[in-house]
Design a protein around this motif. Structure first.
Motif, PDB file in Angstrom:
ATOM      1  N   ASN A   1       0.680  -1.143  -0.013  1.00  0.00           N
ATOM      2  CA  ASN A   1       0.063   0.060   0.247  1.00  0.00           C
ATOM      3  C   ASN A   1       1.038   1.206  -0.277  1.00  0.00           C
ATOM      4  OD1 ASN A   1      -2.500   1.459  -0.480  1.00  0.00           O
ATOM      5  ND2 ASN A   1      -2.586   1.320   2.659  1.00  0.00           N
ATOM      6  N   ALA A   2       1.970   1.068  -0.999  1.00  0.00           N
ATOM      7  CA  ALA A   2       2.630   2.543  -0.494  1.00  0.00           C
ATOM      8  C   ALA A   2       2.999   3.037  -2.190  1.00  0.00           C
ATOM      9  CB  ALA A   2       3.839   2.514   0.164  1.00  0.00           C
ATOM     10  N   LEU A   3       2.832   3.894  -3.624  1.00  0.00           N
ATOM     11  CA  LEU A   3       3.673   3.748  -4.146  1.00  0.00           C
ATOM     12  C   LEU A   3       4.013   5.632  -4.167  1.00  0.00           C
ATOM     13  CD1 LEU A   3       3.808   2.859  -7.127  1.00  0.00           C
ATOM     14  CD2 LEU A   3       1.799   2.729  -7.707  1.00  0.00           C
ATOM     15  N   TRP A   4       5.017   6.288  -4.481  1.00  0.00           N
ATOM     16  CA  TRP A   4       5.257   7.330  -4.464  1.00  0.00           C
ATOM     17  C   TRP A   4       4.961   7.736  -3.184  1.00  0.00           C
ATOM     18  CZ3 TRP A   4       1.528   7.214  -9.733  1.00  0.00           C
ATOM     19  CH2 TRP A   4       2.788   6.273 -10.648  1.00  0.00           C
ATOM     20  N   GLY A   5       4.903   7.129  -2.074  1.00  0.00           N
ATOM     21  CA  GLY A   5       5.246   8.033  -0.985  1.00  0.00           C
ATOM     22  C   GLY A   5       3.485   8.093  -0.548  1.00  0.00           C
ATOM     23  N   LEU A   6       2.447   7.372  -1.218  1.00  0.00           N
ATOM     24  CA  LEU A   6       1.072   7.244  -1.480  1.00  0.00           C
ATOM     25  C   LEU A   6       0.364   5.613  -0.865  1.00  0.00           C
ATOM     26  CD1 LEU A   6       0.671  10.196  -4.332  1.00  0.00           C
ATOM     27  CD2 LEU A   6       0.961  10.188  -1.578  1.00  0.00           C
ATOM     28  N   ASN A   7      -0.959   6.506  -0.934  1.00  0.00           N
ATOM     29  CA  ASN A   7      -1.332   4.910  -0.224  1.00  0.00           C
ATOM     30  C   ASN A   7      -2.289   4.427  -1.182  1.00  0.00           C
ATOM     31  OD1 ASN A   7      -3.506   6.350   0.395  1.00  0.00           O
ATOM     32  ND2 ASN A   7      -1.974   6.013   2.839  1.00  0.00           N
ATOM     33  N   ALA A   8      -3.307   3.913  -1.473  1.00  0.00           N
ATOM     34  CA  ALA A   8      -4.114   3.506  -2.604  1.00  0.00           C
ATOM     35  C   ALA A   8      -5.988   4.299  -2.228  1.00  0.00           C
ATOM     36  CB  ALA A   8      -4.852   2.181  -2.251  1.00  0.00           C
TER      37      ALA A   8
END
Length: 483
Positions: A444-451
């Motif tokens: 649940n993390a991508l580029w420091g952001l969550n879903a």
């Protein structure tokens, strides 16, 4: 608190609720004869009943158990989180009458049936229905967990967690079967009144026992000042807060167990009364839940499990035993209210949108039969999920909403964008749900952001991009939706 007192409270509640549910069957017509009667109450509900039922369904175990626990752990940020949801209810002012008019005109039973009709593709309804089934099972489990934590916490585990979740499951199935949504609405109304009155009285008593409102918060400011500062003691960062609140803002239109209720009022006037009463109820109940969380923090600052804050408070010497049991029953009732509403919504979605569109048949009687059959199956799946005891149920609630929010672009497009296509709706719902599921599966993390942050924009990009690249179906319509 005496286990026997808790048991007697549960018994009295079960008897009263069953009587109310059975009385709801009485009337000039068979309230279980058609899909519309069983799942929508024949579209004849008044504003007060609709509001009380909407309130009991929305403000479930999440509030008094989950939000209080979130406040206990995350401080004042929890209030901001819930206020964002509260602001999101304003979406009903925009979409409520549109849902109601479309449902009245075309006889829709589910919101996804409406999307399928608008975009001229049954597969849109199927996709949205499957996504709802996937993500609402965990949210159903949240309600069961709330009951389990509550009964176990108030009795010192004399009533085990497993017994609590089984009890809630059985009650939800019974209320759903007795008379469909009518029994749910009437038991909801009873439950909403118990929730509000008992929790308000106990909240005032607890704060008084802790020295009063200002003394309580002065104590927090002196001993745990970070709990009154934004973003709080570590649970909330800006991205975490945004990820929690963004899906929650769209809850009123993305969660089908809520948006389906926009089809139920007898008139637009009843719909407006429902919204106004709900807003008043929700504001008071939000404040009470947050104050409870802070009260538990002052009285019991070292709890291992934040979700047990409410149970610990109710079973303490700060609350008279009878009132503590009354509030416990209110929370139990709220959880059961939400789970049986979800059961009815998911069973109607499976029967109408999935089974009906994949070759099961369009006959109302056969769909109603299938809908009733799957109620126990969905209940058992939720029970299994609840038995896993995933901690901090407020976070799990939002995780479910993060999966459901991918339907929002297609919903907005249905009423405000003629160029939206079935292919775009399918891409946004399937692709968005797959993206959210992938994020949770990979940390649940991508580029420091969550879903919670990324799910909606990904779905929106897919909806707009694919719609612009494809042609509208010859069967889709904007009549009754746009304009």
């Amino acid at each position: 608190m005496s286990t026997s007192l808790v048991l007697w409270g549960v018994v009295i509640y079960v008897v009263l609720a069953c009587v109310v549910a059975w009385i709801s069957r009485r009337g000039p017509r068979d309230v279980t004869a058609t899909m519309s009667e069983y799942f929508l109450g024949g579209r004849t509900l008044g504003g007060v009943l609709s509001a009380l039922s909407y309130s009991a369904t929305t403000y479930s175990a999440f509030m008094m158990v989950g939000l209080a626990g979130l406040t206990y752990r995350g401080g004042v940020g929890a209030l901001g989180f819930e206020i964002v949801y509260f602001a999101g209810v304003s979406l009903i002012a925009i979409f409520g009458r549109r849902f109601w008019r479309a449902g009245k005109r075309h006889g829709f039973v589910t919101p996804w049936e409406m999307l399928g009709h608008r975009y001229g593709s049954p597969f849109v309804a199927v996709a949205a229905g499957v996504v709802s089934l996937v993500f609402l099972i965990p949210y159903s489990a949240v309600q069961l967990s709330g009951v389990g934590y509550l009964l176990a916490g108030m009795t010192g585990d004399a009533i085990p967690f497993a017994v609590g979740i089984v009890l809630a499951t059985v009650l939800a199935i019974v209320f759903a079967f007795v008379a469909g949504i009518r029994s749910v609405v009437w038991t909801d109304s009873l439950q909403a009144l118990v929730m509000m009155v008992a929790s308000l009285i106990v909240g005032v008593l607890v704060v008084s026992e802790l020295g009063g409102f200002f003394t309580m918060f002065r104590t927090i400011a002196e001993t745990r000042p970070e709990m009154l500062q934004v973003p709080g003691p570590g649970l909330f960062s800006f991205t975490t807060f945004l990820g929690l609140t963004l899906p929650w803002f769209f809850f009123s239109i993305s969660n089908p167990q809520v948006s389906q209720r926009l089809f139920m009022p007898a008139s637009l006037g009843a719909l407006r009364r429902m919204l106004l009463i709900f807003l008043c109820f929700g504001l008071v109940y939000t404040v009470i839940s947050v104050v409870w969380g802070f009260s538990a923090l002052v009285a019991f600052p070292d709890l291992d499990n934040a979700d047990r804050a409410t149970a610990r408070l109710l079973s303490s010497d700060l609350v008279p035993p009878v009132l503590g049991v009354a509030v416990m029953i209110g929370i139990l009732a709220a959880a059961v209210s939400t789970i049986d509403s979800i059961l009815l919504t998911l069973s109607s979605i499976f029967a109408r949108d999935v089974w009906g569109n994949l070759g099961g048949g369009t006959a109302d009687a056969s769909q109603l039969k299938v809908g009733k059959i799957v109620i126990p199956a969905i209940s058992i799946l939720a029970l299994i999920f609840a038995a896993m005891e995933i901690s901090l149920i407020a976070i799990l609630s939002v995780a479910a909403s993060a999966g459901l929010v991918v339907a929002v672009p297609a919903i907005v497009g249905a009423f405000f964008w003629r160029r939206g296509t079935a292919a775009g709706a399918l891409a946004s719902i399937i692709g968005g749900a797959a993206f959210v599921g992938w994020m949770y599966a990979t940390g649940n993390a991508l580029w420091g952001l969550n879903a919670g942050v990324l799910g909606l924009p990904v779905a929106a990009i897919l909806f707009v991009g694919v719609s612009l690249a494809t042609k509208p179906s010859a069967r889709q319509t904007t009549e009754g939706y746009i304009g």
